[in-house]
Design an enzyme around this catalytic site. Structure first.
Site, PDB file in Angstrom:
ATOM      1  N   GLU A   1      -3.711  -0.486  -9.515  1.00  0.00           N
ATOM      2  CA  GLU A   1      -2.649   0.455  -9.883  1.00  0.00           C
ATOM      3  C   GLU A   1      -1.436  -0.377 -10.315  1.00  0.00           C
ATOM      4  OE1 GLU A   1      -3.311   4.374  -7.131  1.00  0.00           O
ATOM      5  OE2 GLU A   1      -2.703   2.568  -6.069  1.00  0.00           O
TER       6      GLU A   1
ATOM      7  N   ASN B   1      -3.758   5.890  -2.313  1.00  0.00           N
ATOM      8  CA  ASN B   1      -3.425   6.062  -0.891  1.00  0.00           C
ATOM      9  C   ASN B   1      -2.803   7.420  -0.576  1.00  0.00           C
ATOM     10  OD1 ASN B   1      -4.587   3.713  -0.119  1.00  0.00           O
ATOM     11  ND2 ASN B   1      -2.708   2.513  -0.145  1.00  0.00           N
TER      12      ASN B   1
ATOM     13  N   HIS C   1      -1.189  -2.996  -7.337  1.00  0.00           N
ATOM     14  CA  HIS C   1      -1.911  -2.611  -6.125  1.00  0.00           C
ATOM     15  C   HIS C   1      -3.412  -2.790  -6.322  1.00  0.00           C
ATOM     16  CE1 HIS C   1      -3.077   0.578  -2.953  1.00  0.00           C
ATOM     17  NE2 HIS C   1      -2.874  -0.579  -2.375  1.00  0.00           N
TER      18      HIS C   1
ATOM     19  N   SER D   1       0.826  -1.208   0.000  1.00  0.00           N
ATOM     20  CA  SER D   1       0.000   0.000   0.000  1.00  0.00           C
ATOM     21  C   SER D   1       0.855   1.251   0.000  1.00  0.00           C
ATOM     22  CB  SER D   1      -0.856   0.057   1.272  1.00  0.00           C
ATOM     23  OG  SER D   1      -1.666  -1.060   1.378  1.00  0.00           O
TER      24      SER D   1
HETATM   25  N1  CAA Z   1     -17.412 -11.342  -2.597  1.00  0.00           N
HETATM   26  C1  CAA Z   1     -18.538 -11.454  -3.283  1.00  0.00           C
HETATM   27  N2  CAA Z   1     -19.619 -10.685  -3.070  1.00  0.00           N
HETATM   28  C2  CAA Z   1     -19.552  -9.805  -2.069  1.00  0.00           C
HETATM   29  C3  CAA Z   1     -18.401  -9.652  -1.268  1.00  0.00           C
HETATM   30  C4  CAA Z   1     -17.294 -10.457  -1.563  1.00  0.00           C
HETATM   31  N3  CAA Z   1     -16.125 -10.354  -0.900  1.00  0.00           N
HETATM   32  N4  CAA Z   1     -18.630  -8.686  -0.356  1.00  0.00           N
HETATM   33  C5  CAA Z   1     -19.879  -8.241  -0.572  1.00  0.00           C
HETATM   34  N5  CAA Z   1     -20.431  -8.914  -1.605  1.00  0.00           N
HETATM   35  C6  CAA Z   1     -21.741  -8.718  -2.184  1.00  0.00           C
HETATM   36  C7  CAA Z   1     -22.797  -8.700  -1.120  1.00  0.00           C
HETATM   37  O1  CAA Z   1     -23.349  -9.982  -0.969  1.00  0.00           O
HETATM   38  C8  CAA Z   1     -23.813  -7.731  -1.635  1.00  0.00           C
HETATM   39  O2  CAA Z   1     -24.758  -8.386  -2.403  1.00  0.00           O
HETATM   40  P1  CAA Z   1     -26.308  -7.974  -2.236  1.00  0.00           P
HETATM   41  O3  CAA Z   1     -26.382  -6.573  -2.765  1.00  0.00           O
HETATM   42  O4  CAA Z   1     -27.009  -8.982  -3.069  1.00  0.00           O
HETATM   43  O5  CAA Z   1     -26.565  -8.088  -0.774  1.00  0.00           O
HETATM   44  C9  CAA Z   1     -23.041  -6.818  -2.585  1.00  0.00           C
HETATM   45  O6  CAA Z   1     -21.775  -7.443  -2.798  1.00  0.00           O
HETATM   46  C10 CAA Z   1     -22.858  -5.472  -2.004  1.00  0.00           C
HETATM   47  O7  CAA Z   1     -22.335  -5.638  -0.714  1.00  0.00           O
HETATM   48  P2  CAA Z   1     -22.933  -4.914   0.558  1.00  0.00           P
HETATM   49  O8  CAA Z   1     -24.395  -4.645   0.429  1.00  0.00           O
HETATM   50  O9  CAA Z   1     -22.429  -5.621   1.759  1.00  0.00           O
HETATM   51  O10 CAA Z   1     -22.211  -3.561   0.613  1.00  0.00           O
HETATM   52  P3  CAA Z   1     -22.081  -2.392  -0.386  1.00  0.00           P
HETATM   53  O11 CAA Z   1     -23.188  -2.248  -1.347  1.00  0.00           O
HETATM   54  O12 CAA Z   1     -21.762  -1.279   0.533  1.00  0.00           O
HETATM   55  O13 CAA Z   1     -20.795  -2.713  -1.230  1.00  0.00           O
HETATM   56  C11 CAA Z   1     -18.461  -2.455  -1.054  1.00  0.00           C
HETATM   57  C12 CAA Z   1     -19.671  -3.256  -0.630  1.00  0.00           C
HETATM   58  C13 CAA Z   1     -18.143  -2.686  -2.516  1.00  0.00           C
HETATM   59  C14 CAA Z   1     -17.314  -3.001  -0.192  1.00  0.00           C
HETATM   60  C15 CAA Z   1     -18.710  -0.930  -0.819  1.00  0.00           C
HETATM   61  O14 CAA Z   1     -19.155  -0.719   0.487  1.00  0.00           O
HETATM   62  C16 CAA Z   1     -17.482  -0.118  -1.067  1.00  0.00           C
HETATM   63  O15 CAA Z   1     -17.119   0.197  -2.191  1.00  0.00           O
HETATM   64  N6  CAA Z   1     -16.798   0.265   0.041  1.00  0.00           N
HETATM   65  C17 CAA Z   1     -15.566   1.031  -0.045  1.00  0.00           C
HETATM   66  C18 CAA Z   1     -14.427   0.096  -0.262  1.00  0.00           C
HETATM   67  C19 CAA Z   1     -13.144   0.830  -0.443  1.00  0.00           C
HETATM   68  O16 CAA Z   1     -13.033   2.049  -0.377  1.00  0.00           O
HETATM   69  N7  CAA Z   1     -12.077   0.037  -0.659  1.00  0.00           N
HETATM   70  C20 CAA Z   1     -10.748   0.551  -0.803  1.00  0.00           C
HETATM   71  C21 CAA Z   1     -10.047   0.406   0.527  1.00  0.00           C
HETATM   72  S1  CAA Z   1      -8.425   1.120   0.482  1.00  0.00           S
HETATM   73  C22 CAA Z   1      -7.508  -0.058  -0.260  1.00  0.00           C
HETATM   74  O17 CAA Z   1      -7.932  -1.136  -0.569  1.00  0.00           O
HETATM   75  C23 CAA Z   1      -6.080   0.301  -0.530  1.00  0.00           C
HETATM   76  C24 CAA Z   1      -5.084   0.115   0.531  1.00  0.00           C
HETATM   77  O18 CAA Z   1      -3.904  -0.046   0.187  1.00  0.00           O
HETATM   78  C25 CAA Z   1      -5.408   0.165   1.964  1.00  0.00           C
HETATM   79  P1  NAD Z   2      -3.552  -9.319   6.422  1.00  0.00           P
HETATM   80  O1  NAD Z   2      -3.038  -9.035   7.783  1.00  0.00           O
HETATM   81  O2  NAD Z   2      -5.005  -9.587   6.233  1.00  0.00           O
HETATM   82  O3  NAD Z   2      -2.772 -10.561   5.789  1.00  0.00           O
HETATM   83  C1  NAD Z   2      -1.386 -10.655   5.758  1.00  0.00           C
HETATM   84  C2  NAD Z   2      -1.065 -12.137   5.635  1.00  0.00           C
HETATM   85  O4  NAD Z   2       0.341 -12.268   5.343  1.00  0.00           O
HETATM   86  C3  NAD Z   2      -1.330 -12.917   6.934  1.00  0.00           C
HETATM   87  O5  NAD Z   2      -2.181 -14.014   6.649  1.00  0.00           O
HETATM   88  C4  NAD Z   2       0.062 -13.358   7.360  1.00  0.00           C
HETATM   89  O6  NAD Z   2       0.089 -14.638   7.996  1.00  0.00           O
HETATM   90  C5  NAD Z   2       0.769 -13.423   6.011  1.00  0.00           C
HETATM   91  N1  NAD Z   2       2.231 -13.436   6.086  1.00  0.00           N
HETATM   92  C6  NAD Z   2       3.039 -12.743   6.924  1.00  0.00           C
HETATM   93  N2  NAD Z   2       4.325 -13.042   6.643  1.00  0.00           N
HETATM   94  C7  NAD Z   2       4.310 -13.934   5.609  1.00  0.00           C
HETATM   95  C8  NAD Z   2       5.298 -14.609   4.872  1.00  0.00           C
HETATM   96  N3  NAD Z   2       6.589 -14.424   5.172  1.00  0.00           N
HETATM   97  N4  NAD Z   2       4.911 -15.454   3.861  1.00  0.00           N
HETATM   98  C9  NAD Z   2       3.620 -15.612   3.561  1.00  0.00           C
HETATM   99  N5  NAD Z   2       2.625 -15.005   4.232  1.00  0.00           N
HETATM  100  C10 NAD Z   2       2.972 -14.179   5.247  1.00  0.00           C
HETATM  101  O7  NAD Z   2      -3.077  -8.094   5.520  1.00  0.00           O
HETATM  102  P2  NAD Z   2      -3.708  -7.571   4.154  1.00  0.00           P
HETATM  103  O8  NAD Z   2      -4.725  -6.547   4.460  1.00  0.00           O
HETATM  104  O9  NAD Z   2      -4.053  -8.741   3.286  1.00  0.00           O
HETATM  105  O10 NAD Z   2      -2.456  -6.785   3.545  1.00  0.00           O
HETATM  106  C11 NAD Z   2      -1.453  -7.457   2.812  1.00  0.00           C
HETATM  107  C12 NAD Z   2      -0.709  -6.457   1.954  1.00  0.00           C
HETATM  108  O11 NAD Z   2      -1.631  -5.822   1.063  1.00  0.00           O
HETATM  109  C13 NAD Z   2      -0.019  -5.334   2.723  1.00  0.00           C
HETATM  110  O12 NAD Z   2       1.143  -4.992   2.042  1.00  0.00           O
HETATM  111  C14 NAD Z   2      -1.043  -4.213   2.657  1.00  0.00           C
HETATM  112  O13 NAD Z   2      -0.475  -2.940   2.806  1.00  0.00           O
HETATM  113  C15 NAD Z   2      -1.590  -4.416   1.249  1.00  0.00           C
HETATM  114  N6  NAD Z   2      -2.933  -3.894   1.001  1.00  0.00           N
HETATM  115  C16 NAD Z   2      -3.890  -3.949   1.973  1.00  0.00           C
HETATM  116  C17 NAD Z   2      -5.166  -3.470   1.703  1.00  0.00           C
HETATM  117  C18 NAD Z   2      -6.262  -3.527   2.722  1.00  0.00           C
HETATM  118  O14 NAD Z   2      -7.298  -2.865   2.532  1.00  0.00           O
HETATM  119  N7  NAD Z   2      -6.141  -4.276   3.803  1.00  0.00           N
HETATM  120  C19 NAD Z   2      -5.461  -2.953   0.423  1.00  0.00           C
HETATM  121  C20 NAD Z   2      -4.466  -2.934  -0.558  1.00  0.00           C
HETATM  122  C21 NAD Z   2      -3.193  -3.384  -0.253  1.00  0.00           C
END
Ligand code: CAA
Ligand code: NAD
Length: 295
Positions: free
Chosen positions: A153, A191, A141, A120
């Site tokens: 990405e 991010n 990503h 991330s």
């Molecule tokens: N697999 C399959 N289907 C799924 C599912 C999954 N993992 N999760 C949910 N669904 C289905 C549900 O069953 C639901 O179906 P119904 O409409 O028939 O009930 C449908 O998808 C929609 O789900 P929900 O009603 O629970 O929720 P929603 O309409 O709010 O949509 C969501 C879910 C797509 C997650 C939406 O809430 C959303 O876009 N949230 C924001 C997510 C976001 O911002 N993600 C980025 C995070 S940051 C990141 O990832 C980067 C990083 O590095 C940290």
């Molecule tokens: P998580 O904590 O759900 O899972 C991480 C997994 O890695 C765990 O199951 C752990 O046992 C495993 N692990 C640790 N060391 C390991 C190794 N040496 N070999 C194999 N597996 C090992 O974390 P996550 O949310 O899946 O995040 C994983 C990566 O993806 C991170 O780099 C995170 O920044 C990135 N990411 C996270 C998100 C998010 O929304 N959580 C979104 C995009 C990217």
């Protein structure tokens, strides 16, 4: 340019399990590695549940679900990833852990294997430099939840070859995703913008600007976001968010990336969000209730 047929995924947590699911559904033989059977079993259960939802909703024929599950292998042995054409790393957000794995795989995998990280916030070039294949190293990503989020990405470093970038871009598209090109800046595009917003939401809780549900409600109804920021933080993982903030703050030295004290304390208390059962909300109740943080 060798065709990608076999995909290796490192980590079977929130992201690794989702990436493995979309790769197997798209027709790739996919092998996922985590450190213990317990983590693999949890990831596999998540994949089965997600695929069942798609079948239930008529978005995936049951036969395709069965075929996808057939293409998936789970292992604790790094050496089992030796024959793959692309490795996608999705382990804990920790550079030392990631580099140790990439180094090991660099000696195991053939010269044609592309290495990709789903980090991330870490710098891709820093992982590429730990290997002897910096020209065949990219960022891929994905977004959480991977089966539902369209974006990937595709990150090119200063050493990524044009051929590797194109191969990775085409691979992301072959998963049914929408790839965008991004530079190897900490946080890439999404991010860079999303993380300060999420951290500001925690600062708003600290300052008592509004209650946890009201801050979420305000952003859902006021901005049309699908989830409020505190729900999204629980969803992403507070442990992962804390790692990301530390890394981005170290990179940019800007206060907006600094991890708020409340985030650190919640992580220390084991409140990782949805995956540990407690974060800003308590998921032992259905529907979840606000977690008492003593504020
Ligand atoms: N697999 C399959 N289907 C799924 C599912 C999954 N993992 N999760 C949910 N669904 C289905 C549900 O069953 C639901 O179906 P119904 O409409 O028939 O009930 C449908 O998808 C929609 O789900 P929900 O009603 O629970 O929720 P929603 O309409 O709010 O949509 C969501 C879910 C797509 C997650 C939406 O809430 C959303 O876009 N949230 C924001 C997510 C976001 O911002 N993600 C980025 C995070 S940051 C990141 O990832 C980067 C990083 O590095 C940290
Ligand atoms: P998580 O904590 O759900 O899972 C991480 C997994 O890695 C765990 O199951 C752990 O046992 C495993 N692990 C640790 N060391 C390991 C190794 N040496 N070999 C194999 N597996 C090992 O974390 P996550 O949310 O899946 O995040 C994983 C990566 O993806 C991170 O780099 C995170 O920044 C990135 N990411 C996270 C998100 C998010 O929304 N959580 C979104 C995009 C990217």
């Amino acid at each position: 340019m060798a065709e990608i047929r076999r995909v290796g995924v490192l980590g079977c947590g929130l992201m690794g399990s989702g990436i493995a699911q979309v790769a197997a559904t798209a027709g790739y033989d996919t092998i996922v590695r985590d450190v213990s059977k317990e983590f693999l079993d949890r990831g596999r259960a998540g994949i089965e549940k997600s695929l069942a939802k798609f079948v239930e909703k008529g978005k995936l024929p049951a036969a395709d679900r069965d075929a996808a599950l057939q293409r998936l292998t789970f292992t604790t042995a790094v050496a089992d990833l030796q024959p793959v054409d692309i490795v996608i790393e999705a382990i804990t957000e920790d550079l030392a852990l990631k580099n140790a794995l990439f180094k090991e795989l660099d000696t195991l995998c053939g010269a044609g294997t592309v290495f990709a990280s789903n980090t991330s916030s870490l710098t891709i070039a820093e992982m590429a430099a730990a290997t002897k294949r910096a020209d065949r190293f990219v960022g891929l990503h994905f977004f959480n939840p991977v089966p539902l989020m369209a974006l990937v990405e595709v990150v090119r470093t200063v050493t990524t070859s044009e051929q590797t970038f194109k191969r990775a871009f085409a691979f992301a598209a072959s998963l049914g995703k929408e790839p965008v090109a991004a530079k190897d800046n900490s946080g890439f595009i999404v991010n860079l913008l999303l993380v300060p917003y999420l951290l500001d939401a925690i600062r708003a809780v600290e300052r008592g600007v509004g209650s946890v549900p009201d801050i979420d409600k305000a952003m859902v109804l006021g901005c049309g976001y699908p989830m409020g920021p505190l729900t999204l933080l629980d969803f992403v993982g507070l442990d992962t968010t804390h790692h990301i903030a530390e890394i981005m703050f170290k990179e940019y030295r800007e206060p907006r990336y600094a991890p708020p004290p409340l985030l650190k304390r919640m992580v220390l208390a084991g409140m990782y969000g949805k995956k540990s059962g407690k974060g800003f909300y308590d998921y032992s109740a259905n529907p979840p209730i606000v977690n008492n943080l003593g504020l």
